[in-house]
Every structure is written in structure tokens, then in C-alpha cells.
Design a protein around this motif. Structure first.
Motif, mmCIF file in Angstrom:
data_model
loop_
_atom_site.group_PDB
_atom_site.id
_atom_site.type_symbol
_atom_site.label_atom_id
_atom_site.label_comp_id
_atom_site.label_asym_id
_atom_site.label_seq_id
_atom_site.Cartn_x
_atom_site.Cartn_y
_atom_site.Cartn_z
ATOM 1 N N GLU A 199 6.977 0.939 -6.774
ATOM 2 C CA GLU A 199 8.377 0.965 -7.200
ATOM 3 C C GLU A 199 9.076 1.906 -6.227
ATOM 4 O OE1 GLU A 199 8.973 1.805 -11.398
ATOM 5 O OE2 GLU A 199 6.967 1.034 -11.802
ATOM 6 N N LYS A 213 10.251 5.725 -6.392
ATOM 7 C CA LYS A 213 10.031 6.166 -7.778
ATOM 8 C C LYS A 213 8.561 6.442 -8.066
ATOM 9 C CE LYS A 213 14.057 4.078 -9.814
ATOM 10 N NZ LYS A 213 14.656 2.837 -10.121
ATOM 11 N N ARG A 214 7.711 5.396 -7.925
ATOM 12 C CA ARG A 214 6.311 5.622 -8.267
ATOM 13 C C ARG A 214 5.385 4.593 -7.638
ATOM 14 N NH1 ARG A 214 4.375 4.102 -14.215
ATOM 15 N NH2 ARG A 214 4.571 1.877 -13.992
ATOM 16 N N ASN A 223 5.789 -6.209 -3.777
ATOM 17 C CA ASN A 223 5.449 -4.805 -4.045
ATOM 18 C C ASN A 223 4.084 -4.621 -4.705
ATOM 19 O OD1 ASN A 223 7.840 -4.066 -2.892
ATOM 20 N ND2 ASN A 223 8.874 -3.596 -4.803
ATOM 21 N N THR A 224 3.238 -5.652 -4.633
ATOM 22 C CA THR A 224 1.894 -5.559 -5.210
ATOM 23 C C THR A 224 0.860 -5.751 -4.108
ATOM 24 O OG1 THR A 224 2.714 -6.438 -7.300
ATOM 25 C CG2 THR A 224 0.343 -6.491 -6.967
ATOM 26 N N THR A 248 4.254 9.757 -9.227
ATOM 27 C CA THR A 248 5.677 9.637 -9.531
ATOM 28 C C THR A 248 6.474 10.689 -8.773
ATOM 29 O OG1 THR A 248 5.066 8.911 -11.766
ATOM 30 C CG2 THR A 248 7.352 9.580 -11.445
ATOM 31 N N SER A 257 4.300 6.857 0.182
ATOM 32 C CA SER A 257 4.245 5.396 0.113
ATOM 33 C C SER A 257 3.414 4.771 1.230
ATOM 34 C CB SER A 257 5.656 4.804 0.130
ATOM 35 O OG SER A 257 6.281 5.067 1.375
ATOM 36 N N THR A 302 0.951 -1.252 -7.516
ATOM 37 C CA THR A 302 2.333 -1.701 -7.711
ATOM 38 C C THR A 302 3.240 -0.587 -7.223
ATOM 39 O OG1 THR A 302 1.651 -2.968 -9.651
ATOM 40 C CG2 THR A 302 4.010 -2.576 -9.382
#
Length: 138
Positions: A67, A70-71, A45-46, A88, A22, A65
């Protein structure tokens, strides 16, 4: 479109893998096809950013984007690449499957070379994911 899928199993929980994956500003450390990253804007988150890719130092715009845990979905919005890259994290009993899926094509006249670069992108993705795995499992 060129569809590329690469998976690697990392012996670490999702949280540890997420900490590395991340950190998208650090992408050039692992992804040798990305030479430079410049963030333009961030809204929750963008993230909108410009990246310089190794292919002839071309600049591309991306909308990222995130998440959490998660991804990460990177949509190419302008430049020589059209499509997306999705990273992912799949939890698996104390381990994590890290999966990267590309669904891209080169734009304009370069479109005819999409097939040729597919092998190059797959190899670069395998190398990046192996480097991430080694960093985490140290």
C-alpha cells in the motif's frame, strides 16, 4: 502465536522512509533474518516470492501486498513460519514512525519453539529498524 511490535521514530518525511522500506528486494541488507529473496510473480501491488531465512536456511513463501507510502503486508503462505509481518509508516510532523508488527508461529513440530524464537525475532527487528533509521538519517 507470537506477537511482536517494534517502533522507531525517523527524522524524515514518509516519502524518504518509503523509498528505503518499499525496496523489498533489498530486504536482506537490513533484515539479517532474511538471507535471500526470489520473486516468483508480480501483479500490480501484490508480489509472490520465496525467501530464505537465517533459521537453518529454511525457505518460506510470502505474498506481499504493498500500500504505497502506508504499509507493506507480508503474509507467510508456506514454510516453517505461519502468519504475517506488517511494516507501517505513520507520518508525524516532518518525522515518520516506522512500525513493524509480527503475528507468527512456527509450523508443525517446530511450533513448540515459537516462544523461544520470539526474542530472537524481536531483537532482529529492532536491529533492522535501527539500520533503516541510520541509513535514512545520514
Amino acid at each position: 502465536m507470537a506477537k511482536i511490535e517494534v517502533k522507531v521514530q525517523i527524522i524524515a518525511p514518509v516519502e524518504k522512509v518509503w523509498d528505503i522500506v518499499s525496496d523489498i528486494d533489498n530486504e536482506p541488507k537490513f533484515w539479517k533474518g532474511t538471507k535471500k529473496v526470489r520473486n516468483i510473480s508480480k501483479n500490480e501491488n501484490t508480489i509472490n516470492r520465496e525467501i530464505t531465512i537465517a533459521f537453518r536456511d529454511q525457505k518460506c513463501l510470502q505474498e506481499i501486498t504493498i500500500e504505497p507510502k502506508k504499509r507493506i503486508h507480508a503474509k507467510f503462505t508456506k514454510g516453517i513460519i505461519n502468519g504475517e509481518k506488517i511494516v507501517t509508516l505513520i507520518p508525524e510532523e516532518g518525522k515518520t514512525i516506522l512500525q513493524t508488527v509480527w503475528d507468527i508461529k512456527l509450523t508443525g513440530m517446530m511450533g513448540m519453539f515459537t516462544g523461544m524464537i520470539k526474542k530472537h525475532i524481536k531483537s532482529g527487528t529492532e536491529q533492522a529498524m535501527q539500520s533503516i533509521k541510520e541509513e535514512i538519517e545520514r
